[in-house]
Scaffold this motif. Structure first.
Motif, short mmCIF file in Angstrom:
data_model
loop_
_atom_site.label_atom_id
_atom_site.label_comp_id
_atom_site.label_asym_id
_atom_site.label_seq_id
_atom_site.Cartn_x
_atom_site.Cartn_y
_atom_site.Cartn_z
N MET A 77 52.80 27.44 40.43
CA MET A 77 51.63 28.13 41.04
C MET A 77 50.61 27.80 41.99
O MET A 77 50.66 26.41 41.93
N ASN A 78 50.30 28.66 42.83
CA ASN A 78 49.36 27.80 43.80
C ASN A 78 47.80 27.77 43.37
O ASN A 78 47.80 28.08 42.15
N GLU A 79 46.89 27.31 44.06
CA GLU A 79 45.59 27.25 43.95
C GLU A 79 44.79 28.57 43.41
O GLU A 79 44.05 28.45 42.63
N GLU A 80 45.40 29.78 43.77
CA GLU A 80 44.62 30.80 43.53
C GLU A 80 45.42 31.50 42.22
O GLU A 80 45.38 32.38 41.67
N GLY A 81 46.46 30.71 41.56
CA GLY A 81 46.97 31.24 40.23
C GLY A 81 48.38 32.24 40.72
O GLY A 81 48.78 32.74 39.70
N GLU A 82 48.74 32.44 41.78
CA GLU A 82 49.75 33.07 42.27
C GLU A 82 51.04 32.14 42.21
O GLU A 82 51.03 31.31 42.69
N ASN A 83 52.21 32.73 42.00
CA ASN A 83 53.52 32.12 41.91
C ASN A 83 54.04 31.96 43.16
O ASN A 83 53.92 32.65 44.21
#
Length: 749
Positions: free
Chosen positions: A562-568
Motif C-alpha cells: 500500500m502506498n502513502e494514500e492507502g491504495e494498493n
C-alpha cells in the motif's frame, strides 16, 4: 470645451521641481543639471536608480496636456522603490492637486464628454477609471509589501534554525576532523587510484598502518608481472561486509583465523602440526559418562582403531592383559583414526593458492571518513595483517572499501519486515555496491567474490584451500553457496515458499562474469524504490529464478503493498522476462551448492553436530558438557509411585550428563523401589511438602546445576548440554518478557 490631441512622438516637457530637495536629476536631453544638484551634495550609489523610479512615478501622476504614451508601465519592484514610496506620498499628492487645479482653470477637466485622439484623429477610450485605481492602489501595495517582508523574515528565521544551523555545525565538525586528518603526512599512494576512491586512506590517522602498506604491499607489487605470467589463473575477492553497529567488534571475528589456519601456507606460522602424525583420542567408555574424554558414537567404531583392539590384532598369542588394563578399558579407550577413513575434504589439494590468488576486502556500508569507529576497527585488522606470519600469508592483498550508503538509508530492521518496505535496504544496497566494485576491476581483475559476513565462522583448518578447490570443481556457476541446514524451520517447514526453501544464502561465492548474475543484480537495482526491496537480496534473486522456472509470483506483506494514500500498489509483470532468463541458463544449473559452507542461521551447535563443513554461517558454536568440570542433577516430578520407573530403567542406555537423580513424590504415596537395580546413577526420593509446581524451588539439590522434568517424559538418546567457552556456564533458552510474542497473550500481562 476644446479637444486636446496627444501624439505618439516625443513631447517636450517642463521639468518639475523636486519638493523634497534630496535628489538631483540628470537631464540627458540637454546635458543640464537641476538646481537641486548644485545646491545639495547628497550622492549615493543608488541615486540614479532611485531618481529613475521617482521620475516614472511623477509622469504617472501628471494629467497635463502632454501625456506620454511611450512611458512603459512599471510595477514598483520589491525592495528599492518601496522604501521611498512613503517619502514621496506628499510629493505625488501635491502634483495631482496642481494638475487638477490647472485643468479646472482651463475648463478641460476629465469630466463630461472628454476624449483623447491620436494624430490621425481616432478617438481613444477614457482612462479615468484606470487613473483612479492607480491613485488608490498604492496604499494596498505598500500593505502587501509589508506583509511579505514579515512573512519572509519569519521564513528565513525558521529555515536558518532548522537547516542552516545543523549544516554549519556538521560542517564545523567535519572541518575539524579534516583539519586534524590533513595535518597527518600520508604516503603518496593513498592519493593514487584506486586507493583514493576509499575515504579510509585519506581519513585514518594511523600513519604506521599506511606506511606498512606502502612498504609491504604497494611498493613490492607495483611493478610486479601480471597474474598470467606468474602462473595465477584466477583471483578471488573475500568481502568482509560490516555496518555501523558491528564495526567495533569486527576485529574480534578474526580471532578464530589464528587458531584455524585458512591455508596450508600459514600452517607453520600458526604452529600447526603435520597431518601425517598419528593423533590419539581419548574416548569415554563408562556406562553413565563418569569417565573423561568424548563419547564414541554408534556407527563410528569402524572408523577408529582403539588401543585394546590394536593389542588383540597385533598380539594374538598374548593372553597377559593385566586386570588393571581391563578396568581402565572399561572406563576409557585410546583410539586413533584408521588410515583408510577420511572426512569429506581431507584430500583437499595443498596447492590451491599456487594458481589462485585471494585478496581480503574490509567492506564498510557507509563512508569511512564519517565514522571514526569504522576506521579504528580497520586499523586494528590492518596492523594484524601486516604483522609477521599468521593468517595474512594466505592473502595477497588487503583493502578497505566503502559502499557510501547514507546513514539514514543504511537500514536493517527485521522487526519491521511486514510494514516497512526498506527495512533491509542496507544489506541490499551493500551487496549491489560490492558487486559493482569487484566487477569494475578498479582494485584488480577478479573472477568473483566470496561474501563472508562476520557471523561466518571457520570451524576447521585450511578452509580457504577447500573453498578454492570447490570453486574449481563446480565451475561454471553464477552463485555457489549453501541452503538452510538448521532446525528452526522444522515446525512450519511445509508452509515455507519454495523460493525460500531452495534459496542460496547470501554468504556464498558470486561469479561477477556470469551474465545471469549481472541481470539478477541489475533487477535488484531497478527494484530498489518499490515493494520488492522488502525482500533480502539473496532471497529476492531466488524468487526471480523460481518465478522464471516455475511461474510462481511471490506474495508480499499487505501493508508493504500500500502506498502513502492507502491504495494498493500494482507491480509490473516480470514473468516473461524471468522465463526468458531461465530458458537461457537453466541447463547450466547456475545455482550450485557446496558442502564446505553450511547455513545454520539462528541455530545453536556443539562440535558433535558438525559434519563436513569448514565454514558455518549464523550458528553459535558452544562447548559440550565436560563431566570433569560440571555436575548436573535431574529432578523428576512424580504424582504416583511408578510412573518414573520407565525413565530410570532406560537412563543408563542414554548419553546424558546427570550425576544424581531426585524424584519428587506426594507424601501420601508409598514408594519402595530399589532404583540401584536399574541405574548406576544415585537416586533419591523426596516427599514434597508444597504444591507440585514448587518442585523447582523445594528440591534439595547439592550440585551447582540441575534440570527438571516429570514422569511422563524420558531422556533422549543424546542430551546435548551447551556451555559457553571459557567460563563454561550452561546455555539456558529464554524469551524476553518485552517480546511481542509474550505481550500479546492476556495471561502474560
Amino acid at each position: 470645451m476644446g479637444r486636446r490631441t496627444v501624439t505618439f512622438g516625443p513631447a517636450k516637457e517642463k521639468k518639475p521641481n523636486d519638493p523634497t530637495g534630496l535628489f538631483f536629476v540628470n537631464n540627458k536631453d540637454n546635458g543640464a543639471t537641476s538646481k537641486q544638484q548644485k545646491g545639495n551634495s547628497l550622492m549615493t550609489p543608488y541615486s540614479g536608480i532611485i531618481q529613475k523610479y521617482i521620475n516614472e512615478d511623477k509622469n504617472a501622476g501628471r494629467n497635463d496636456g502632454h501625456y506620454n504614451y511611450k512611458r512603459r508601465h512599471r510595477d514598483p519592484i520589491f525592495g528599492t522603490s518601496s522604501i521611498f514610496d512613503a517619502g514621496l506620498l506628499g510629493h505625488r499628492q501635491l502634483q495631482q492637486q496642481q494638475v487638477q487645479e490647472q485643468h479646472d482653470d482651463d475648463g478641460d477637466g476629465l469630466d463630461g464628454e472628454e476624449s483623447i485622439t491620436n494624430d490621425e484623429g481616432e478617438f481613444l477610450p477614457s482612462k479615468q477609471l484606470s487613473r483612479l485605481w492607480s491613485r488608490h492602489k498604492l496604499p494596498l501595495q505598500r500593505l502587501l509589501r509589508l506583509l511579505l517582508i514579515i512573512l519572509a523574515a519569519f521564513s528565513s528565521k525558521f529555515i536558518y534554525k532548522n537547516n542552516v544551523v545543523p549544516r554549519i555545525q556538521n560542517f564545523k565538525e567535519r572541518t575539524n576532523n579534516n583539519n586534524a586528518a590533513s595535518k597527518v603526512i600520508r604516503p603518496a599512494f593513498v592519493y593514487d587510484h584506486p586507493y583514493v576512491t576509499s575515504s579510509y586512506y585519506t581519513g585514518t590517522s594511523n600513519v604506521k598502518v599506511l606506511e606498512k602498506m606502502r612498504e609491504l604491499q604497494f611498493e613490492p607489487k607495483k611493478d610486479r608481472l601480471p597474474d598470467r605470467e606468474r602462473g595465477i589463473v584466477s583471483r578471488l575477492a573475500i568481502l568482509r561486509p560490516f555496518c555501523e553497529f558491528d564495526a567495533e567488534p569486527l576485529p574480534t571475528t578474526f580471532a578464530c583465523w589464528n587458531s584455524l589456519s585458512p591455508c596450508r601456507a600459514a600452517e607453520m606460522d600458526l604452529g600447526e602440526e603435520d597431518d601425517d602424525v598419528d593423533e590419539w583420542v581419548l574416548f569415554d567408555m563408562s556406562v553413565n559418562g563418569t569417565g573423561t574424554g568424548r563419547r564414541l558414537e554408534e556407527g563410528e567404531e569402524d572408523n577408529w582403531e582403539c588401543e585394546a583392539d590394536y593389542d588383540e590384532t597385533n598380539n594374538n598369542n598374548n593372553n597377559g592383559t593385566s586386570w588393571i588394563r581391563g578396568i581402565a578399558n572399561s572406563l576409557f579407550k585410546r583410539c586413533k583414526r584408521k588410515p583408510n577413513t577420511k572426512d569429506y575434504f581431507d584430500d583437499v589439494p595443498a596447492d590451491g593458492l599456487r594458481t589462485t590468488s585471494a585478496d581480503l576486502f574490509l567492506f564498510y556500508s557507509q563512508t569511512f571518513s564519517e565514522k571514526e569507529v569504522a576506521m579504528t576497527a580497520v586499523d586494528k585488522i590492518m596492523e594484524e595483517f601486516f604483522s609477521p606470519g599468521g593468517w595474512s600469508r594466505c592473502f595477497d592483498n588487503i583493502y578497505a572499501i566503502e559502499a557510501n550508503i547514507p546513514k539514514e538509508l543504511d537500514l536493517y530492521i527485521p522487526a519491521a519486515q511486514e510494514e516497512l518496505y526498506n527495512w533491509v535496504n542496507g544489506p541490499n544496497r551493500q551487496y549491489e555496491a560490492g558487486f559493482r566494485i569487484i566487477q569494475s576491476g578498479e582494485w584488480g581483475d577478479y573472477d568473483g567474490f566470496y561474501l563472508m559476513e562476520g557471523d561466518s565462522v571457520p570451524v576447521k583448518n585450511y578452509w580457504l584451500d577447500v573453498i578454492l578447490g570447490e570453486i574449481n570443481t563446480h565451475r561454471p556457476f553464477a552463485v555457489l553457496g549453501a541452503q538452510y541446514d538448521g532446525d528452526k524451520w522444522d515446525a512450519f517447514y511445509e508452509a515455507i515458499p519454495i523460493s525460500l526453501l531452495h534459496h542460496t544464502n547470501g554468504n556464498g561465492i558470486y561469479n561477477t562474469s556470469h551474465p545471469l548474475l549481472e541481470r539478477l543484480t541489475g533487477q535488484l537495482e531497478v527494484e530498489a524504490p518499490c515493494p520488492y526491496n522488502s525482500i533480502p537480496y539473496d532471497y529476492r534473486m531466488s524468487q526471480m529464478w523460481v518465478e522464471g522456472t516455475l511461474g510462481i509470483v511471490p506474495k508480499l506483506a499487505p501493508k508493504i503493498m500500500m502506498n502513502e494514500e492507502g491504495e494498493n500498489i500494482t507491480l509490473s509483470d516480470n514473468v516473461a522476462m524471468f522465463s526468458k532468463w531461465a530458458n537461457r541458463w537453466k541447463d547450466e544449473e547456475p545455482y550450485k551448492y557446496t558442502k564446505a559452507i553450511h547455513n545454520y542461521a539462528a541455530t545453536n551447535l556443539i562440535p558433535r553436530h558438525l559434519g563436513p563443513e569448514y565454514v558455518i554461517h549464523g550458528a553459535k558454536l558452544y562447548s559440550p558438557w565436560d563431566p570433569a568440570r560440571t555436575e548436573v542433577t535431574l529432578i523428576i516430578s512424580e504424582w504416583f509411585f511408578d510412573r518414573s520407573l520407565n525413565l530410570i530403567k532406560n537412563l543408563d542406555s542414554k548419553d546424558h550428563p546427570f550425576s544424581k537423580v531426585i524424584i519428587m513424590i506426594p507424601p501420601s504415596v508409598s514408594n519402595s523401589h530399589d532404583y540401584s537395580k536399574y541405574t548406576s546413577v544415585p537416586v533419591t526420593l523426596q516427599f514434597r511438602d508444597k504444591s507440585d509446581f514448587m518442585d523447582l524451588c523445594t528440591a534439595e539439590v547439592t550440585t551447582e546445576w540441575f534440570m527438571i522434568t516429570n514422569s511422563y517424559h524420558h531422556v533422549s538418546r543424546h542430551v546435548d548440554l551447551m556451555f559457553t567457552p571459557g567460563k563454561f556456564v550452561p546455555v539456558i533458552p529464554f524469551t524476553p518478557a518485552t517480546y511481542p510474542f509474550c505481550l500479546k497473550y492476556p495471561y502474560c500481562k
